[in-house]
Design a protein around this motif. Structure first.
Motif, PDB file in Angstrom:
ATOM      1  N   ILE A  26     -17.504   1.491   0.867  1.00 40.15           N
ATOM      2  CA  ILE A  26     -18.245   0.466   0.132  1.00 40.15           C
ATOM      3  C   ILE A  26     -17.297  -0.612  -0.368  1.00 40.15           C
ATOM      4  CG2 ILE A  26     -19.577   0.059  -1.980  1.00 40.15           C
ATOM      5  CD1 ILE A  26     -20.872   2.806  -1.493  1.00 40.15           C
ATOM      6  N   GLY A  27     -16.115  -0.228  -0.821  1.00 44.21           N
ATOM      7  CA  GLY A  27     -15.123  -1.203  -1.273  1.00 44.21           C
ATOM      8  C   GLY A  27     -14.683  -2.139  -0.155  1.00 44.21           C
ATOM      9  N   VAL A  28     -14.456  -1.595   1.019  1.00 43.60           N
ATOM     10  CA  VAL A  28     -14.065  -2.428   2.169  1.00 43.60           C
ATOM     11  C   VAL A  28     -15.185  -3.403   2.524  1.00 43.60           C
ATOM     12  CG1 VAL A  28     -13.576  -2.360   4.648  1.00 43.60           C
ATOM     13  CG2 VAL A  28     -12.403  -0.801   3.107  1.00 43.60           C
ATOM     14  N   ALA A  29     -16.427  -2.941   2.474  1.00 41.48           N
ATOM     15  CA  ALA A  29     -17.562  -3.815   2.777  1.00 41.48           C
ATOM     16  C   ALA A  29     -17.677  -4.942   1.755  1.00 41.48           C
ATOM     17  CB  ALA A  29     -18.856  -3.006   2.810  1.00 41.48           C
ATOM     18  N   ILE A  30     -17.465  -4.637   0.482  1.00 39.83           N
ATOM     19  CA  ILE A  30     -17.541  -5.666  -0.555  1.00 39.83           C
ATOM     20  C   ILE A  30     -16.429  -6.689  -0.387  1.00 39.83           C
ATOM     21  CG2 ILE A  30     -17.233  -6.051  -3.036  1.00 39.83           C
ATOM     22  CD1 ILE A  30     -18.794  -3.451  -3.492  1.00 39.83           C
ATOM     23  N   ILE A  31     -15.225  -6.239  -0.106  1.00 38.25           N
ATOM     24  CA  ILE A  31     -14.098  -7.164   0.076  1.00 38.25           C
ATOM     25  C   ILE A  31     -14.336  -8.057   1.289  1.00 38.25           C
ATOM     26  CG2 ILE A  31     -11.656  -7.262   0.717  1.00 38.25           C
ATOM     27  CD1 ILE A  31     -11.281  -4.759  -1.052  1.00 38.25           C
ATOM     28  N   SER A  32     -14.845  -7.498   2.358  1.00 37.26           N
ATOM     29  CA  SER A  32     -15.132  -8.277   3.561  1.00 37.26           C
ATOM     30  C   SER A  32     -16.210  -9.329   3.286  1.00 37.26           C
ATOM     31  CB  SER A  32     -15.571  -7.339   4.676  1.00 37.26           C
ATOM     32  OG  SER A  32     -15.955  -8.069   5.811  1.00 37.26           O
ATOM     33  N   ALA A  33     -17.264  -8.928   2.608  1.00 38.62           N
ATOM     34  CA  ALA A  33     -18.349  -9.861   2.298  1.00 38.62           C
ATOM     35  C   ALA A  33     -17.870 -10.956   1.359  1.00 38.62           C
ATOM     36  CB  ALA A  33     -19.525  -9.115   1.689  1.00 38.62           C
ATOM     37  N   GLY A  35     -14.873 -12.183   1.103  1.00 36.83           N
ATOM     38  CA  GLY A  35     -14.039 -13.111   1.863  1.00 36.83           C
ATOM     39  C   GLY A  35     -14.873 -14.074   2.677  1.00 36.83           C
ATOM     40  N   THR A  36     -15.923 -13.585   3.297  1.00 39.01           N
ATOM     41  CA  THR A  36     -16.802 -14.438   4.099  1.00 39.01           C
ATOM     42  C   THR A  36     -17.522 -15.449   3.221  1.00 39.01           C
ATOM     43  OG1 THR A  36     -17.114 -12.655   5.687  1.00 39.01           O
ATOM     44  CG2 THR A  36     -18.715 -14.435   5.729  1.00 39.01           C
ATOM     45  N   VAL A  37     -18.047 -14.984   2.093  1.00 42.15           N
ATOM     46  CA  VAL A  37     -18.749 -15.887   1.174  1.00 42.15           C
ATOM     47  C   VAL A  37     -17.790 -16.936   0.634  1.00 42.15           C
ATOM     48  CG1 VAL A  37     -19.904 -16.017  -1.065  1.00 42.15           C
ATOM     49  CG2 VAL A  37     -20.549 -14.254   0.562  1.00 42.15           C
ATOM     50  N   GLY A  38     -16.576 -16.532   0.325  1.00 40.87           N
ATOM     51  CA  GLY A  38     -15.578 -17.488  -0.177  1.00 40.87           C
ATOM     52  C   GLY A  38     -15.261 -18.568   0.842  1.00 40.87           C
ATOM     53  N   ASP A  39     -15.107 -18.186   2.085  1.00 38.35           N
ATOM     54  CA  ASP A  39     -14.827 -19.169   3.129  1.00 38.35           C
ATOM     55  C   ASP A  39     -15.983 -20.146   3.290  1.00 38.35           C
ATOM     56  OD1 ASP A  39     -12.384 -18.016   3.622  1.00 38.35           O
ATOM     57  OD2 ASP A  39     -13.066 -16.864   5.364  1.00 38.35           O
ATOM     58  N   ARG A  40     -17.192 -19.635   3.325  1.00 40.45           N
ATOM     59  CA  ARG A  40     -18.361 -20.505   3.490  1.00 40.45           C
ATOM     60  C   ARG A  40     -18.530 -21.433   2.297  1.00 40.45           C
ATOM     61  NH1 ARG A  40     -23.086 -16.865   6.342  1.00 40.45           N
ATOM     62  NH2 ARG A  40     -21.913 -16.416   8.224  1.00 40.45           N
ATOM     63  N   LEU A  41     -18.258 -20.923   1.106  1.00 42.00           N
ATOM     64  CA  LEU A  41     -18.359 -21.753  -0.092  1.00 42.00           C
ATOM     65  C   LEU A  41     -17.329 -22.875  -0.054  1.00 42.00           C
ATOM     66  CD1 LEU A  41     -19.910 -22.010  -2.740  1.00 42.00           C
ATOM     67  CD2 LEU A  41     -18.197 -20.545  -3.797  1.00 42.00           C
ATOM     68  N   GLY A  42     -16.144 -22.571   0.423  1.00 44.96           N
ATOM     69  CA  GLY A  42     -15.107 -23.597   0.563  1.00 44.96           C
ATOM     70  C   GLY A  42     -15.519 -24.684   1.544  1.00 44.96           C
ATOM     71  N   PHE A  43     -16.120 -24.293   2.664  1.00 47.33           N
ATOM     72  CA  PHE A  43     -16.593 -25.280   3.634  1.00 47.33           C
ATOM     73  C   PHE A  43     -17.711 -26.133   3.049  1.00 47.33           C
ATOM     74  CE2 PHE A  43     -15.220 -22.080   7.050  1.00 47.33           C
ATOM     75  CZ  PHE A  43     -13.979 -22.688   7.179  1.00 47.33           C
ATOM     76  N   THR A  44     -18.591 -25.518   2.259  1.00 43.35           N
ATOM     77  CA  THR A  44     -19.690 -26.263   1.642  1.00 43.35           C
ATOM     78  C   THR A  44     -19.144 -27.306   0.668  1.00 43.35           C
ATOM     79  OG1 THR A  44     -21.157 -24.373   1.859  1.00 43.35           O
ATOM     80  CG2 THR A  44     -21.792 -26.050   0.273  1.00 43.35           C
TER      81      THR A  44
END
Length: 55
Positions: A26-33, A35-44
């Motif tokens: 569960i921790g790995v899944a949260i960290i992965s998610a 990171g993805t949300v952070g990247d998309r937020l940066g692009f936005t």
């Protein structure tokens, strides 16, 4: 002999290991998610910044 039999039939340690592995997954899944949300937020934010007129 009874002590050895009880030792091999005890599964409490296995349950703790299973919970530990589940928590790690569960921790790995949260960290992965995150990171993805952070990247998309940066692009936005970059897109919004580029769309704003320069003052």
């Amino acid at each position: 002999m009874k002590t050895i039999s009880r030792f091999f039939n005890d599964e409490s340690g296995a349950t703790a290991i299973e919970y530990g592995l589940l928590a790690a997954l569960i921790g790995v899944a949260i960290i992965s998610a995150a990171g993805t949300v952070g990247d998309r937020l940066g692009f936005t934010f970059a897109d919004v910044s580029a769309a704003l007129p320069a003052t």
